[in-house]
Design a protein around this motif. Structure first.
Motif, PDB file in Angstrom:
ATOM      1  N   LYS A  43       0.581  -1.194   0.364  1.00  0.00           N
ATOM      2  CA  LYS A  43      -0.036   0.295   0.239  1.00  0.00           C
ATOM      3  C   LYS A  43       0.860   0.972   0.026  1.00  0.00           C
ATOM      4  O   LYS A  43       0.427   2.281  -0.369  1.00  0.00           O
ATOM      5  N   THR A  44       2.168   1.289   0.082  1.00  0.00           N
ATOM      6  CA  THR A  44       2.689   2.184   0.436  1.00  0.00           C
ATOM      7  C   THR A  44       4.282   2.221  -1.247  1.00  0.00           C
ATOM      8  O   THR A  44       5.036   2.861  -0.568  1.00  0.00           O
ATOM      9  N   GLY A  45       4.183   1.605  -1.717  1.00  0.00           N
ATOM     10  CA  GLY A  45       4.734   1.321  -2.467  1.00  0.00           C
ATOM     11  C   GLY A  45       5.905   0.420  -3.192  1.00  0.00           C
ATOM     12  O   GLY A  45       6.306   0.101  -4.071  1.00  0.00           O
ATOM     13  N   ALA A  46       6.080  -0.802  -1.955  1.00  0.00           N
ATOM     14  CA  ALA A  46       6.600  -2.356  -2.799  1.00  0.00           C
ATOM     15  C   ALA A  46       5.872  -2.845  -3.182  1.00  0.00           C
ATOM     16  O   ALA A  46       4.691  -2.259  -3.489  1.00  0.00           O
ATOM     17  N   LYS A  47       6.167  -3.295  -4.047  1.00  0.00           N
ATOM     18  CA  LYS A  47       5.647  -4.563  -5.523  1.00  0.00           C
ATOM     19  C   LYS A  47       6.344  -6.028  -5.101  1.00  0.00           C
ATOM     20  O   LYS A  47       7.122  -6.345  -4.793  1.00  0.00           O
ATOM     21  N   PRO A  48       4.411  -6.689  -4.787  1.00  0.00           N
ATOM     22  CA  PRO A  48       5.565  -8.062  -5.035  1.00  0.00           C
ATOM     23  C   PRO A  48       6.424  -8.681  -5.702  1.00  0.00           C
ATOM     24  O   PRO A  48       6.223  -8.278  -6.877  1.00  0.00           O
ATOM     25  N   ARG A  49       6.773 -10.180  -5.285  1.00  0.00           N
ATOM     26  CA  ARG A  49       7.572 -11.335  -6.646  1.00  0.00           C
ATOM     27  C   ARG A  49       5.949 -11.493  -7.401  1.00  0.00           C
ATOM     28  O   ARG A  49       5.080 -11.591  -6.320  1.00  0.00           O
ATOM     29  N   LYS A  50       6.617 -12.042  -8.250  1.00  0.00           N
ATOM     30  CA  LYS A  50       5.551 -12.956  -9.261  1.00  0.00           C
ATOM     31  C   LYS A  50       4.766 -14.176  -8.130  1.00  0.00           C
ATOM     32  O   LYS A  50       3.474 -13.753  -8.268  1.00  0.00           O
ATOM     33  N   ASP A  51       5.087 -15.085  -7.593  1.00  0.00           N
ATOM     34  CA  ASP A  51       4.079 -15.800  -7.233  1.00  0.00           C
ATOM     35  C   ASP A  51       2.919 -14.714  -6.382  1.00  0.00           C
ATOM     36  O   ASP A  51       2.095 -15.677  -5.085  1.00  0.00           O
ATOM     37  N   MET A  52       3.596 -14.173  -5.078  1.00  0.00           N
ATOM     38  CA  MET A  52       2.735 -13.261  -4.216  1.00  0.00           C
ATOM     39  C   MET A  52       1.687 -13.190  -4.973  1.00  0.00           C
ATOM     40  O   MET A  52       0.786 -12.735  -4.702  1.00  0.00           O
ATOM     41  N   LEU A  53       2.119 -12.275  -6.143  1.00  0.00           N
ATOM     42  CA  LEU A  53       1.119 -11.412  -7.719  1.00  0.00           C
ATOM     43  C   LEU A  53       0.483 -12.393  -7.727  1.00  0.00           C
ATOM     44  O   LEU A  53      -1.080 -12.091  -7.881  1.00  0.00           O
ATOM     45  N   ASP A  54       0.401 -13.283  -7.590  1.00  0.00           N
ATOM     46  CA  ASP A  54      -0.681 -14.667  -8.166  1.00  0.00           C
ATOM     47  C   ASP A  54      -1.253 -14.797  -6.919  1.00  0.00           C
ATOM     48  O   ASP A  54      -2.196 -14.669  -7.270  1.00  0.00           O
ATOM     49  N   ARG A  55      -1.124 -14.911  -6.283  1.00  0.00           N
ATOM     50  CA  ARG A  55      -1.364 -15.279  -4.940  1.00  0.00           C
ATOM     51  C   ARG A  55      -2.875 -13.925  -4.650  1.00  0.00           C
ATOM     52  O   ARG A  55      -4.049 -14.754  -4.508  1.00  0.00           O
ATOM     53  N   LEU A  56      -2.618 -13.038  -4.428  1.00  0.00           N
ATOM     54  CA  LEU A  56      -3.115 -11.898  -4.328  1.00  0.00           C
ATOM     55  C   LEU A  56      -4.228 -12.045  -5.395  1.00  0.00           C
ATOM     56  O   LEU A  56      -5.511 -12.110  -5.152  1.00  0.00           O
ATOM     57  N   ASN A  57      -3.773 -11.980  -6.965  1.00  0.00           N
ATOM     58  CA  ASN A  57      -4.953 -12.466  -8.272  1.00  0.00           C
ATOM     59  C   ASN A  57      -5.900 -13.262  -7.406  1.00  0.00           C
ATOM     60  O   ASN A  57      -6.946 -13.112  -7.858  1.00  0.00           O
ATOM     61  N   GLU A  58      -5.316 -14.800  -7.258  1.00  0.00           N
ATOM     62  CA  GLU A  58      -6.499 -15.583  -6.932  1.00  0.00           C
ATOM     63  C   GLU A  58      -7.867 -15.117  -5.284  1.00  0.00           C
ATOM     64  O   GLU A  58      -8.241 -15.594  -5.860  1.00  0.00           O
ATOM     65  N   ILE A  59      -6.680 -14.377  -4.262  1.00  0.00           N
ATOM     66  CA  ILE A  59      -7.923 -14.338  -3.421  1.00  0.00           C
ATOM     67  C   ILE A  59      -8.722 -12.940  -4.140  1.00  0.00           C
ATOM     68  O   ILE A  59      -9.686 -13.067  -3.457  1.00  0.00           O
ATOM     69  N   PHE A  60      -8.156 -12.327  -4.191  1.00  0.00           N
ATOM     70  CA  PHE A  60      -9.400 -10.844  -4.959  1.00  0.00           C
ATOM     71  C   PHE A  60     -10.275 -11.455  -5.978  1.00  0.00           C
ATOM     72  O   PHE A  60     -11.821 -10.421  -6.009  1.00  0.00           O
ATOM     73  N   SER A  61      -9.727 -12.682  -6.736  1.00  0.00           N
ATOM     74  CA  SER A  61     -10.720 -12.748  -8.116  1.00  0.00           C
ATOM     75  C   SER A  61     -11.610 -13.902  -7.215  1.00  0.00           C
ATOM     76  O   SER A  61     -13.071 -14.370  -7.882  1.00  0.00           O
TER      77      SER A  61
END
Length: 104
Positions: A43-61
């Motif tokens: 929320k303050t500028g850091a970007k997740p690694r690809k595996d975490m991004l995939d997990r976040l998209n899975e949760i939010f979808s």
């Protein structure tokens, strides 16, 4: 909205998706197996690694099952106290943990 770290507005998008999802930072941290600090960093500028991004998209979808959603409640967390090393490793991998430091 699918999160994409390659877009310049990732932080804003993450914040909006989090708010719209109805999840708290604590919920997302538990579902991802990371600390609230890690989620707040997005929320303050850091970007997740690809595996975490995939997990976040899975949760939010909405692609999480009832068993995973139960992990939002601390009383229902799986305990590793009586697990074998192999069981611990598999559970930690399932939770998205990539590195563990062991101290004896």
């Amino acid at each position: 909205m699918k999160l994409d770290t390659n877009k310049p507005n990732f932080t804003e998008s993450f914040t909006v998706v989090l708010e719209e999802s109805g999840y708290t930072v604590t919920d997302i941290a538990r579902l991802c197996g990371v600390s609230r600090t890690a989620i707040n960093a997005y929320k303050t500028g850091a970007k997740p690694r690809k595996d975490m991004l995939d997990r976040l998209n899975e949760i939010f979808s909405g692609d999480v099952d009832e068993q995973e959603l139960a992990l939002q409640h601390p009383a229902e967390h799986i305990t590793l106290k009586d697990a074998t090393i192999d069981e611990m490793v598999e559970e930690l991998k399932r939770r998205g943990v990539n590195r563990v430091n062991l101290l004896f």
